[in-house]
Design an enzyme around this catalytic site. Sequence first.
Site, PDB file in Angstrom:
ATOM      1  N   TRP A 102       0.834  -1.207   0.000  1.00  0.00           N
ATOM      2  CA  TRP A 102       0.000   0.000   0.000  1.00  0.00           C
ATOM      3  C   TRP A 102       0.863   1.248   0.000  1.00  0.00           C
ATOM      4  CZ3 TRP A 102      -4.404  -0.513  -2.015  1.00  0.00           C
ATOM      5  CH2 TRP A 102      -5.160  -1.662  -1.825  1.00  0.00           C
ATOM      6  N   ASP A 172      -1.920   6.509   6.386  1.00  0.00           N
ATOM      7  CA  ASP A 172      -2.989   5.637   5.905  1.00  0.00           C
ATOM      8  C   ASP A 172      -3.256   4.615   7.010  1.00  0.00           C
ATOM      9  OD1 ASP A 172      -4.569   3.699   4.770  1.00  0.00           O
ATOM     10  OD2 ASP A 172      -3.295   3.369   3.012  1.00  0.00           O
ATOM     11  N   LYS A 196     -12.581  -2.002   6.581  1.00  0.00           N
ATOM     12  CA  LYS A 196     -11.864  -2.932   7.457  1.00  0.00           C
ATOM     13  C   LYS A 196     -12.483  -2.903   8.858  1.00  0.00           C
ATOM     14  CE  LYS A 196      -9.063  -2.931   3.829  1.00  0.00           C
ATOM     15  NZ  LYS A 196      -8.281  -2.015   3.024  1.00  0.00           N
TER      16      LYS A 196
HETATM   17  C1  LIG Z   1      -7.613  -1.634   1.867  1.00  0.00           C
HETATM   18  C2  LIG Z   1      -6.508  -0.652   1.922  1.00  0.00           C
HETATM   19  C3  LIG Z   1      -6.354   0.361   0.966  1.00  0.00           C
HETATM   20  C4  LIG Z   1      -7.270   0.496  -0.232  1.00  0.00           C
HETATM   21  O1  LIG Z   1      -8.485   0.977   0.132  1.00  0.00           O
HETATM   22  P1  LIG Z   1      -9.591   1.333  -0.979  1.00  0.00           P
HETATM   23  O2  LIG Z   1     -10.724   1.804  -0.133  1.00  0.00           O
HETATM   24  O3  LIG Z   1      -9.874   0.083  -1.747  1.00  0.00           O
HETATM   25  O4  LIG Z   1      -9.033   2.388  -1.852  1.00  0.00           O
HETATM   26  C5  LIG Z   1      -5.324   1.268   1.129  1.00  0.00           C
HETATM   27  N1  LIG Z   1      -4.483   1.178   2.163  1.00  0.00           N
HETATM   28  C6  LIG Z   1      -4.587   0.203   3.090  1.00  0.00           C
HETATM   29  C7  LIG Z   1      -3.621   0.156   4.224  1.00  0.00           C
HETATM   30  C8  LIG Z   1      -5.601  -0.732   2.996  1.00  0.00           C
HETATM   31  O5  LIG Z   1      -5.711  -1.700   3.919  1.00  0.00           O
END
Ligand SMILES: *Cc1c(COP(=O)(O)O)cnc(C)c1O
Length: 360
Positions: A102, A172, A196
């Site tokens: 990511w 993030d 999540k």
């Molecule tokens: C799932 C995830 C993403 C992507 O998220 P989207 O909502 O599909 O854009 C980005 N960063 C992390 C750490 C994730 O777990």
Amino acid sequence: MERIYNFSPGPATLPTSVLERARDELLNWRGTGMSVMEVSHRGKEFIALAERSVDALRELLGIPDNYRVLFLQGGATMQFAAVPLNLAGPNDTADYVTTGNWGVKAVGEARRYLHANEAATGRDGNFTSIPDPATWRVSDDARYLHLVSNETVVGVEFHETPDVSDAPIIADMSSTLLSRPVDVDCYGVIYAGAQKNVGPPGVTVVIVREDLLGQARPETPTVVNYRAMADTDSMSNTPPTFTWYVAGLVLEWVRAQGGLDAMAERNHRKASKLYAAIDGSDFFDNPVDPACRSWMNIPFTLADTNLDALFLKQSAEAGLANLKGHRLVGGMRASIYNALPEAGVDALIEFMSDFEARHG
Ligand SMILES: *Cc1c(COP(=O)(O)O)cnc(C)c1O
């Protein structure tokens, strides 16, 4: 049919009581005679819901008054572009730390908008550890430092916020937000896709320090412009009302569980027992440095990869779903977010030990 234990990395399992409540209220939400999906986002009922959920998030995370809470769309991936657009010009520099795929995606997207410096990476070690912050090559003139608090695929998590740069940290937190307390004031911006720990996909929580508002490039789309969205309480356009509603129910559920201290205690216990089961066996392996192992996503491999398909088939038959690892790392991965009950982890450990006894 009974509900099974769902170890999906996202969209992920939701608390059963939240789903039951959404079901019970579906046809007639709060005496309106309509579902929440059918009411105006500008009506007083929905505005009240929106305010309640922002307040609940503020209370749970202890968000200081000089931060704004936004509910945006486009997922965490949209934020990979929104962050540089909101915080820097095309000739500016920003530092990125890549501790998994990511982070790699985030820096790749940022390179379209500014000079993105990869200040540190775990790539050489296959992302099984976090480089010591003392070795990070941060830029003097960085507008911000971006990191991914929990790497969902490789299972690497920061257990402390690094303190290596004067630039604001942008994090993030898609797969860790609400799993434990956070020192929000260590960050300039925190963002997280909901699917999540927060709710169904469709909403992205963005927590932004007020002094970082109002610096967006003129070409920034309004729907991801932090200032514009803060000024309209995230309603410059129609928000994803149903997702927002379910996220609100999840926030109430987290509060009823005892808040983030209680979540952290439970999540730490769940992760510790699964790691102990993996480490205590020669048949299962997790390659991640114990100092930065994720509490949320636990990848593991079998000593004999020829047994992977059988493991997945039999675990699914035992009511343990979605244990297949990400295609980048193979093997298995157990995502054990807030809503995955401790009994589910116990059931997985029991299944693993039984599988090893039969095939190890
Ligand atoms: C799932 C995830 C993403 C992507 O998220 P989207 O909502 O599909 O854009 C980005 N960063 C992390 C750490 C994730 O777990």
